[in-house]
Motif scaffolding. Structure first.
Motif, short mmCIF file in Angstrom:
data_model
loop_
_atom_site.label_atom_id
_atom_site.label_comp_id
_atom_site.label_asym_id
_atom_site.label_seq_id
_atom_site.Cartn_x
_atom_site.Cartn_y
_atom_site.Cartn_z
N LEU A 101 0.61 -1.20 0.06
CA LEU A 101 -0.48 -0.18 0.06
C LEU A 101 0.73 1.38 0.20
O LEU A 101 1.68 1.43 0.66
N TRP A 102 1.45 1.73 -1.23
CA TRP A 102 1.32 3.41 -1.08
C TRP A 102 1.44 4.53 -0.67
O TRP A 102 -0.02 4.78 -0.85
N SER A 103 2.11 5.70 -0.55
CA SER A 103 1.23 6.69 -0.03
C SER A 103 1.03 7.79 -0.46
O SER A 103 2.37 8.08 -1.79
N THR A 104 1.07 8.82 -0.37
CA THR A 104 0.95 10.36 -1.24
C THR A 104 1.87 10.88 -1.87
O THR A 104 2.86 10.61 -0.87
N LEU A 105 1.62 11.57 -2.60
CA LEU A 105 2.90 12.50 -3.08
C LEU A 105 3.20 13.63 -1.67
O LEU A 105 1.82 13.86 -1.37
N PRO A 106 4.68 14.44 -1.94
CA PRO A 106 5.63 13.91 -2.23
C PRO A 106 6.94 12.88 -1.77
O PRO A 106 7.58 12.25 -2.23
N TYR A 107 5.57 12.01 -0.81
CA TYR A 107 6.21 11.11 -0.53
C TYR A 107 6.37 9.43 -1.28
O TYR A 107 7.63 8.61 -1.12
N LEU A 108 5.44 9.30 -1.42
CA LEU A 108 5.16 7.48 -2.88
C LEU A 108 6.24 7.07 -2.75
O LEU A 108 7.38 5.93 -2.44
N ARG A 109 5.78 6.61 -1.35
CA ARG A 109 6.99 4.78 -0.29
C ARG A 109 5.88 4.47 -0.12
O ARG A 109 4.78 4.36 0.12
N PRO A 110 6.49 2.81 0.22
CA PRO A 110 5.29 2.04 0.94
C PRO A 110 5.53 1.54 2.13
O PRO A 110 5.93 3.01 2.73
N LEU A 111 3.32 2.67 2.37
CA LEU A 111 3.20 2.32 3.80
C LEU A 111 3.59 0.84 4.65
O LEU A 111 3.34 0.98 6.00
N VAL A 112 3.07 -0.11 3.81
CA VAL A 112 3.00 -1.91 4.27
C VAL A 112 3.06 -2.61 3.66
O VAL A 112 2.60 -2.06 2.24
N THR A 113 3.50 -3.84 3.74
CA THR A 113 3.71 -5.06 2.60
C THR A 113 2.76 -6.01 3.13
O THR A 113 3.00 -5.99 4.62
N ILE A 114 1.68 -6.90 2.49
CA ILE A 114 1.07 -7.57 3.20
C ILE A 114 1.89 -8.79 3.23
O ILE A 114 2.54 -9.21 1.49
N THR A 115 1.49 -9.52 3.78
CA THR A 115 2.79 -10.26 4.90
C THR A 115 2.43 -12.34 4.50
O THR A 115 2.39 -13.09 4.18
N ASN A 116 0.32 -12.41 4.71
CA ASN A 116 -0.64 -12.94 4.91
C ASN A 116 -1.78 -13.13 4.53
O ASN A 116 -2.22 -11.54 4.74
N ASP A 117 -2.94 -14.00 4.31
CA ASP A 117 -3.78 -13.82 3.40
C ASP A 117 -4.60 -14.79 3.25
O ASP A 117 -4.02 -15.63 1.89
N THR A 118 -5.15 -15.01 4.22
CA THR A 118 -6.12 -16.10 4.42
C THR A 118 -7.62 -16.13 2.86
O THR A 118 -7.89 -17.42 3.34
#
Length: 277
Positions: A101-118
């Motif tokens: 899930l990506w963040s808004t400009l001017p930052y544009l970097r990952p907020l989270v990475t999904i590790t698991n999803d049943t």
């Protein structure tokens, strides 16, 4: 004839390239993590909580299917927050394991990475429905009033608004959501549709905090969305509303060795502006 290639593509070494082995280790080694917070959200409510960088957060359906509307901010700077539309372009319209899930400009970097999803098994159903939706956004009392002529204060926008007030945020900080456990798609007229959530008791969606986060979650007043909220067949779906569970875990330092908070976007130009400075 095959499908067109994605428009947003990148090579090895970019932020779009995910070290899947790293995130899979975090998901698999559940015995090497410490529970630091746990709570349950009642139906038609909202709550905000912090997830420190390098921690894992799990959202679950303890009693069965229930949609949750999720907002995410940088805890130190709420102007950096989930950018749903760019995440759709960089990842997918429905996200799952290894997506970010990506963040808004001017930052544009990952907020989270999904590790698991049943619910990763669900894939695409016969009507084009998929789970964990970024196509739509939160239900809100303004649209509800427009569609029904009635006021209702437990829509997700209102739940999220109440949830963030103790953290110094307001309605203006509530933003487009990730609809966790929600099954949606586009019909043959290119119109948005919602289906009953396929989640069962104990299903979960888990992510790794790439930076210090403030998260807020609403238990959608539509419950599992098996009952229409609007239209000629609409009725109050309270009987299909269920709670959601949230857990925050600190993984063993050995599992996060070598990881660091992603930097903000590398662009340092002036947008073509000229002048002193």
């Amino acid at each position: 004839m095959g499908s067109p290639e994605a428009a947003y593509r990148s090579g090895e070494g970019s932020a779009l390239h995910v070290d899947t082995a790293f995130y899979d280790r975090l998901a698999e080694h559940t015995g090497e993590r410490e529970l630091v917070e746990r709570f349950v959200l009642p139906i038609r409510s909202g709550q905000a909580w912090e997830v420190p960088a390098g921690h894992l957060c799990r959202i679950s359906t303890p009693e069965g299917p229930q949609v949750g509307d999720l907002n995410v901010w940088n805890r130190h700077n709420p102007r950096e927050r989930l950018w749903a539309s760019r995440t759709r372009q960089l990842q997918r319209a429905h996200v799952s394991r290894h997506d970010r899930l990506w963040s808004t400009l001017p930052y544009l970097r990952p907020l989270v990475t999904i590790t698991n999803d049943t619910l990763e098994w669900y894939g695409t159903d016969e009507e084009g429905g998929r789970v964990h939706d970024l196509l739509g956004t939160r239900c809100d009392p303004y649209v509800n009033r427009m569609l029904t002529g009635e006021d209702f204060d437990r829509h997700c926008h209102s739940n999220l608004t109440r949830a963030v007030l103790p953290h110094g945020l307001t309605e203006f900080d509530v933003h487009d959501v990730l609809n966790v456990f929600q099954c949606t798609g586009l019909n043959d007229r290119d119109q948005y549709f919602m289906k009953a959530s396929p989640a069962g008791p104990g299903d979960f969606f888990e992510f790794f905090a790439e930076q210090d986060l403030l998260c807020a979650l609403s238990t959608c007043p539509g419950g599992d969305l098996s009952v229409p909220l609007w239209g000629p067949d609409a009725r109050d779906p309270v009987e299909v509303c269920r709670p959601l569970g949230v857990e925050v875990h600190r993984p063993s330092p050995a599992l996060t060795e070598g990881w660091s908070v992603p930097p903000t976007a590398a662009y340092r130009g002036r947008h073509g502006l000229t002048g002193p400075g």
